[in-house]
Design an enzyme around this catalytic site. Structure first.
Site, PDB file in Angstrom:
ATOM      1  N   SER A 134     -10.246   7.589  31.174  1.00  0.00           N
ATOM      2  CA  SER A 134     -11.186   6.912  32.085  1.00  0.00           C
ATOM      3  C   SER A 134     -10.852   7.372  33.493  1.00  0.00           C
ATOM      4  O   SER A 134      -9.722   7.804  33.755  1.00  0.00           O
ATOM      5  CB  SER A 134     -10.990   5.397  32.002  1.00  0.00           C
ATOM      6  OG  SER A 134     -11.621   4.747  33.095  1.00  0.00           O
TER       7      SER A 134
ATOM      8  N   TYR B  69      -6.365  -2.639  31.964  1.00  0.00           N
ATOM      9  CA  TYR B  69      -7.153  -1.461  31.562  1.00  0.00           C
ATOM     10  C   TYR B  69      -6.698  -0.230  32.355  1.00  0.00           C
ATOM     11  O   TYR B  69      -6.469   0.839  31.800  1.00  0.00           O
ATOM     12  CB  TYR B  69      -8.639  -1.733  31.820  1.00  0.00           C
ATOM     13  CG  TYR B  69      -9.570  -0.666  31.296  1.00  0.00           C
ATOM     14  CD1 TYR B  69      -9.993  -0.689  29.975  1.00  0.00           C
ATOM     15  CD2 TYR B  69     -10.035   0.365  32.114  1.00  0.00           C
ATOM     16  CE1 TYR B  69     -10.852   0.275  29.484  1.00  0.00           C
ATOM     17  CE2 TYR B  69     -10.886   1.329  31.636  1.00  0.00           C
ATOM     18  CZ  TYR B  69     -11.299   1.288  30.323  1.00  0.00           C
ATOM     19  OH  TYR B  69     -12.152   2.256  29.836  1.00  0.00           O
TER      20      TYR B  69
HETATM   21  N1  LIG Z   1     -18.019   2.121  28.780  1.00  0.00           N
HETATM   22  C1  LIG Z   1     -17.310   2.487  29.830  1.00  0.00           C
HETATM   23  O1  LIG Z   1     -17.639   2.169  30.966  1.00  0.00           O
HETATM   24  C2  LIG Z   1     -16.081   3.350  29.639  1.00  0.00           C
HETATM   25  C3  LIG Z   1     -15.598   4.072  30.739  1.00  0.00           C
HETATM   26  C4  LIG Z   1     -14.462   4.859  30.572  1.00  0.00           C
HETATM   27  C5  LIG Z   1     -13.825   4.904  29.358  1.00  0.00           C
HETATM   28  N2  LIG Z   1     -14.323   4.171  28.309  1.00  0.00           N
HETATM   29  C6  LIG Z   1     -13.596   4.235  27.044  1.00  0.00           C
HETATM   30  O2  LIG Z   1     -14.447   4.731  26.038  1.00  0.00           O
HETATM   31  C7  LIG Z   1     -13.952   4.316  24.774  1.00  0.00           C
HETATM   32  C8  LIG Z   1     -15.100   3.775  23.962  1.00  0.00           C
HETATM   33  O3  LIG Z   1     -15.607   2.611  24.591  1.00  0.00           O
HETATM   34  P1  LIG Z   1     -17.159   2.247  24.657  1.00  0.00           P
HETATM   35  O4  LIG Z   1     -17.467   2.009  26.080  1.00  0.00           O
HETATM   36  O5  LIG Z   1     -17.950   3.213  23.878  1.00  0.00           O
HETATM   37  O6  LIG Z   1     -17.120   0.789  23.977  1.00  0.00           O
HETATM   38  P2  LIG Z   1     -17.880   0.155  22.722  1.00  0.00           P
HETATM   39  O7  LIG Z   1     -17.385  -1.248  22.661  1.00  0.00           O
HETATM   40  O8  LIG Z   1     -19.346   0.385  22.813  1.00  0.00           O
HETATM   41  O9  LIG Z   1     -17.321   0.976  21.479  1.00  0.00           O
HETATM   42  C9  LIG Z   1     -15.951   0.911  21.141  1.00  0.00           C
HETATM   43  C10 LIG Z   1     -15.807   0.965  19.630  1.00  0.00           C
HETATM   44  O10 LIG Z   1     -14.403   0.986  19.352  1.00  0.00           O
HETATM   45  C11 LIG Z   1     -14.179   0.088  18.286  1.00  0.00           C
HETATM   46  N3  LIG Z   1     -12.795  -0.393  18.360  1.00  0.00           N
HETATM   47  C12 LIG Z   1     -12.250  -1.227  19.268  1.00  0.00           C
HETATM   48  N4  LIG Z   1     -10.974  -1.462  18.978  1.00  0.00           N
HETATM   49  C13 LIG Z   1     -10.701  -0.754  17.859  1.00  0.00           C
HETATM   50  C14 LIG Z   1      -9.555  -0.617  17.041  1.00  0.00           C
HETATM   51  N5  LIG Z   1      -8.411  -1.254  17.329  1.00  0.00           N
HETATM   52  N6  LIG Z   1      -9.636   0.175  15.955  1.00  0.00           N
HETATM   53  C15 LIG Z   1     -10.790   0.814  15.639  1.00  0.00           C
HETATM   54  N7  LIG Z   1     -11.902   0.713  16.361  1.00  0.00           N
HETATM   55  C16 LIG Z   1     -11.864  -0.066  17.460  1.00  0.00           C
HETATM   56  C17 LIG Z   1     -15.182  -1.024  18.453  1.00  0.00           C
HETATM   57  O11 LIG Z   1     -15.394  -1.716  17.229  1.00  0.00           O
HETATM   58  C18 LIG Z   1     -16.409  -0.249  18.919  1.00  0.00           C
HETATM   59  O12 LIG Z   1     -17.204   0.178  17.830  1.00  0.00           O
HETATM   60  C19 LIG Z   1     -12.856   3.289  25.066  1.00  0.00           C
HETATM   61  O13 LIG Z   1     -11.584   3.914  24.970  1.00  0.00           O
HETATM   62  C20 LIG Z   1     -13.135   2.902  26.498  1.00  0.00           C
HETATM   63  O14 LIG Z   1     -12.000   2.430  27.173  1.00  0.00           O
HETATM   64  C21 LIG Z   1     -15.433   3.403  28.421  1.00  0.00           C
END
Ligand SMILES: NC(=O)c1ccc[n+]([C@@H]2O[C@H](COP(=O)([O-])OP(=O)(O)OC[C@H]3O[C@@H](n4cnc5c(N)ncnc54)[C@H](O)[C@@H]3O)[C@@H](O)[C@H]2O)c1
Length: 267
Positions: free
Chosen positions: A155, A169
């Site tokens: 991130s 985070y």
């Molecule tokens: N959305 C944002 O703004 C953003 C920005 C930077 C980084 N990220 C990172 O992107 C990645 C994906 O997040 P997203 O935004 O797509 O969120 P999201 O909630 O839409 O998807 C995340 C998925 O991960 C799964 N998950 C969570 N914990 C888990 C575990 N312990 N084991 C297996 N699966 C698990 C959830 O069930 C979900 O399907 C994360 O690492 C998040 O920190 C997100």
């Protein structure tokens, strides 16, 4: 240069948001995909959607904080596909509220003296511990094949401090970024390239899908020179690049996908 046809892809957190977008682009490009997620209720529709589009996909319900679950998912994928070429270690959760609200007022729930230590531990274990465990589980397979790709989702919070993002985070993602560099150095000998995708805010289901609300998006849109925040589709290009021969001389790198947010605000 971007040909990943037939490549065997293992994605954690694949049922939603960024992980699902990565699954879509890798499937579109002809990869064979193992979608790994702890949430069976969202994994099933994601699998059906990709299958209906003609993709070669399978699903594994697994908690990426559990080495037992991951080893089972890796073994099942190797058994079905004959190996794994590309790993996206992507699962993660929100770190709770930041110390400021969207309107700029202080948010007591995000104040450091109010943070729940158990929640802190859960965020670190999920966001950093799951990336370590995923790399640990796949490393023997990739080493045996003498090659592979590991792409972690970090991130911009790995390097930037934040106002509207929770403190655990930020700390967890800093760990992810450094873990990726460390693993890149160690695993280069086996032709395993390790890189990071570092998004700014993306409209997904994280934090209860709060970025779907205009009010929550507003401070992030104001802070990014491009004045928009990402959708999961904006991640696809970098994911394909880092998975493909086009990036064969790149390891230990990070691709920012943030509309310029990490540069600072602009007019
Ligand atoms: N959305 C944002 O703004 C953003 C920005 C930077 C980084 N990220 C990172 O992107 C990645 C994906 O997040 P997203 O935004 O797509 O969120 P999201 O909630 O839409 O998807 C995340 C998925 O991960 C799964 N998950 C969570 N914990 C888990 C575990 N312990 N084991 C297996 N699966 C698990 C959830 O069930 C979900 O399907 C994360 O690492 C998040 O920190 C997100």
């Amino acid at each position: 240069m971007f040909d990943v046809r037939g490549k065997r892809v293992f994605i954690t957190g694949a049922a939603s948001g960024i992980g699902l977008a990565i699954a879509e682009i890798m499937a579109d490009a002809g990869g064979r995909i193992a979608l790994v997620d702890c949430d069976a209720a969202t994994l099933d529709p994601a699998l059906s959607m990709l299958k209906d589009a003609g993709a070669d996909v399978r699903g594994e319900v697994a908690d990426a904080t559990s080495i037992v679950d991951l080893e089972r998912a890796v073994a099942a994928t190797v058994s079905a596909f004959g190996g794994i070429d590309i790993v996206f270690a992507n699962a993660g959760i929100s770190g709770g509220p930041g110390f400021l609200l969207a309107d700029g007022a202080r948010n007591g729930a995000g104040a450091i003296e109010n943070l729940d230590p158990d929640f802190w531990d859960r965020v670190i274990t999920t966001n950093l511990g799951s990336i370590f465990r995923t790399i640990r589980a796949v490393a023997p397979v990739l080493k045996k094949q003498n090659g592979g790709r590991i792409i972690v989702t970090s991130s911009i919070s790995a390097t930037m401090t934040e106002l509207h993002v929770g403190t655990p985070y930020v700390a967890s993602k800093a760990g992810v970024a450094q873990l990726a560099r460390q693993a890149a150095r160690e695993l280069a000998r086996w032709n395993i390239l390790v890189n990071a995708i570092a998004p700014g805010p993306v409209v997904t289901n994280i934090a209860g899908g709060r970025l779907k609300e205009a009010e929550a998006r507003a401070p992030f849109e104001a802070a990014a020179p491009l004045h928009r925040i990402a959708t999961p589709d904006d991640i696809k290009g970098a994911a394909l690049f880092l998975a493909s021969p086009a990036s064969r001389h790149i390891t230990g790198a990070e691709i920012l996908i943030d509309g310029g947010a990490s540069l600072g605000a602009a007019d």
